[in-house]
Design a protein around this motif. Structure first.
Motif, PDB file in Angstrom:
ATOM      1  N   CYS A   1       6.068   9.401  -0.218  1.00  0.00           N
ATOM      2  CA  CYS A   1       5.151   8.432   0.379  1.00  0.00           C
ATOM      3  C   CYS A   1       5.332   8.481   1.885  1.00  0.00           C
ATOM      4  O   CYS A   1       6.427   8.713   2.385  1.00  0.00           O
TER       5      CYS A   1
ATOM      6  N   PRO B   1       0.851  -1.190   0.000  1.00  0.00           N
ATOM      7  CA  PRO B   1       0.000   0.000   0.000  1.00  0.00           C
ATOM      8  C   PRO B   1       0.891   1.246   0.000  1.00  0.00           C
ATOM      9  O   PRO B   1       2.036   1.181   0.464  1.00  0.00           O
ATOM     10  N   HIS B   2       0.395   2.353  -0.533  1.00  0.00           N
ATOM     11  CA  HIS B   2       1.164   3.600  -0.566  1.00  0.00           C
ATOM     12  C   HIS B   2       0.221   4.774  -0.346  1.00  0.00           C
ATOM     13  O   HIS B   2      -1.003   4.639  -0.483  1.00  0.00           O
TER      14      HIS B   2
ATOM     15  N   MET C   1      10.489   6.816  -3.209  1.00  0.00           N
ATOM     16  CA  MET C   1       9.150   7.410  -3.330  1.00  0.00           C
ATOM     17  C   MET C   1       9.137   8.891  -2.984  1.00  0.00           C
ATOM     18  O   MET C   1       8.690   9.308  -1.898  1.00  0.00           O
TER      19      MET C   1
ATOM     20  N   HIS D   1       9.807   3.261   2.487  1.00  0.00           N
ATOM     21  CA  HIS D   1       9.152   3.739   1.263  1.00  0.00           C
ATOM     22  C   HIS D   1       9.951   4.876   0.637  1.00  0.00           C
ATOM     23  O   HIS D   1      10.112   4.940  -0.580  1.00  0.00           O
TER      24      HIS D   1
ATOM     25  N   THR E   1       3.731   5.979   3.975  1.00  0.00           N
ATOM     26  CA  THR E   1       3.145   4.745   4.481  1.00  0.00           C
ATOM     27  C   THR E   1       4.206   3.986   5.285  1.00  0.00           C
ATOM     28  O   THR E   1       5.365   3.927   4.871  1.00  0.00           O
TER      29      THR E   1
HETATM   30 CU    CU Z   1       4.888   3.964  -0.488  1.00  0.00          CU
END
Ligand code: CU
Length: 474
Positions: A142, A100-101, A155, A150, A144
């Motif tokens: 990101c 998931p992000h 990201m 991440h 998450t």
């Molecule tokens: Cu992510």
């Protein structure tokens, strides 16, 4: 005033305050490209679609890494809006992804910068809307959990919120983001390299890179300008850990919008780009040549990949720069060098490495590593640095002894071709096994030496069997 008129007036006022015209789909670009300047003189509703893709691609020659990306590349796509725009943001998580992000845009005023509204499972899409209240250049990333991982996987990207009047026009605009990467294998150790959480926690980066891979801005991928052109660089630093001391060798920045904010500083040599921050850098290209972009924390440039290039074409200006003397090996031939080394790395991975490729790569590695002391032609400097050309040591010692000398260094009295030396050669164990093998193969096949091949495995064995002196790289 009657009620109808009141309503009409109210409506048109709302329209003016908010935005006019149809929604506009944002143009997003991959680095080093930047979307075109915004010519609108009114705020608009902007629709932005950004798709998260988990992709495996080279982080260095012969080395692969699984990046998590906003749009398929590191950094993520460049987003350009105007102050006052309302942005309807769509975050799409490709169904092939594993994780998931979400997204935290530093340009967003609101909880989590959008992160709390954008958590997206693979195969899903989230939507939220924000108003671009503050102008400036902002990182997005990101957020998450585990957030560090991440971000470390690539990201991040930049969003520019242009002032209502726009930025002053320039001839060239480019997009560059630095990031630090942590792999289980050493720098340039081949194969698919997993993320190393412990190294990331210790902030012990294996790679420090511009635009997500070593060589992303080198050779024909260098950014370009012509003499007389003005250049604007949108610089970001995704981190996750390191602060960048961004510098262009041979340029002075005419203006730096420090930290991507509103005010500029003038005549700057090196600018700090914080992790999770940015800078806008402007200068005029005046002298033709190749300019090297570095993180001036200089081991990162030479030993971790933080090196890019800008090529300036045009007429010489001898009054401003004589253009004579210096040249040698500094960094100018890095492009050619990388190519030969890349070729050897790729071939060795496929099992098609030849002696000729090793010699070519070894030659390029020798220049700049060994040649500083032993000279380009291997003849050394009498009484100071012994010759490698037609050397009775090179031709007399076995491979293991030669390998050990490079990995662990040499000191104390030594007689080479009848002449006494008593000095110190530093250990060069920062070279990987391939590199040592290529260099020695080159030396053995040059300058009337005896010939032969040293392969990676032989270097590996000696590295494992011998001890490095204190302070040497493993
Ligand atoms: Cu992510």
């Amino acid at each position: 005033m009657n009620q109808f008129l009141m309503i009409m007036l109210g409506l048109s006022l709302t329209m003016m305050n908010c935005h006019s015209g149809d929604p506009i789909e944002a143009i997003l670009t991959d680095a080093p490209n930047v979307p075109p300047p915004i010519k609108r003189n009114y705020p608009a509703k902007i629709i932005a679609h950004l798709e998260v893709k988990e992709v495996t691609r080279p982080i260095a020659d012969g080395v692969d890494y699984t990046f998590w990306t906003f749009g398929g590349h590191v950094p993520g796509k460049f987003i350009r809006v105007r102050q006052g725009d309302t942005v309807e943001f769509h975050l799409q998580n490709h169904p092939d992804n594993k994780m998931p992000h979400n997204i935290d845009l530093h340009a967003v005023t609101g909880p989590g910068g959008g992160a709390t509204s954008s958590f997206t499972a693979p195969g899903h899409e989230s939507q939220f809307t924000f108003k671009a209240l503050n102008k400036g250049l902002y990182i997005y990333h990101c957020a998450t959990a585990p957030v560090g991982m991440h971000v470390a996987n690539g990201m991040y990207g930049l969003i520019l919120v242009e002032p209502p009047e726009g930025l002053p026009p320039v001839d060239k605009e480019y997009y560059i983001v630095q990031g630090d990467f942590y792999t289980v294998g050493k720098y340039r150790e081949k194969g698919l390299q997993p993320f190393d959480m412990q190294k990331a926690i210790e902030e012990n980066a294996t790679y420090v890179l511009f635009n997500g891979s070593e060589g992303a801005l080198v050779g024909d991928k260098a950014i370009k300008a012509k003499v007389g052109e003005t250049v604007r660089l949108f610089i970001g630093n995704g981190g996750p850990n390191l602060i960048s001391s961004f510098h262009v060798i041979g340029e002075v920045f005419d203006k730096v919008f420090t930290e991507g904010g509103t005010r500029y500083q003038e005549n700057v040599q090196t600018t700090l780009v914080p992790a999770g921050g940015s800078a806008i850098v402007e200068y005029k290209a005046e002298i033709p040549g190749t300019y090297i972009l570095v993180d001036h924390s200089i081991f990162r440039a030479f030993n971790k990949g933080a090196l890019g290039m800008m090529k300036v074409e045009g007429d010489e200006n001898k009054a401003m720069y004589s253009g004579k003397e210096v040249d040698s090996v500094y960094l100018a031939d890095k492009a050619e060098q990388t190519q030969a080394i890349a070729q050897a790395a790729a071939a060795s991975k496929k099992g098609t490495l030849t002696k000729e490729m090793q010699i070519e790569a070894g030659k390029n590695l020798f220049m700049g590593t060994c040649s500083t002391c032993h000279q380009n032609n291997g003849i050394g400097i009498p009484g100071v640095f012994p010759p490698l050309a037609n050397s009775d040591i090179v031709n007399g010692w076995d491979k293991q002894k030669l390998i050990a000398a490079i990995l662990n260094g040499l000191s104390g009295p030594i007689k080479v071709n009848g002449r006494d030396y008593n000095s110190t050669m530093p250990p060069m164990s920062q070279l990987n096994d391939d590199e040592v093998a290529h260099i020695l193969t080159f030396v053995l096949n040059s300058w009337e030496n005896k010939g032969g091949v040293v392969d990676t495995e032989e270097v590996k064995v000696v590295r494992e069997a011998t001890l490095r002196p204190p302070g040497a790289a493993k």
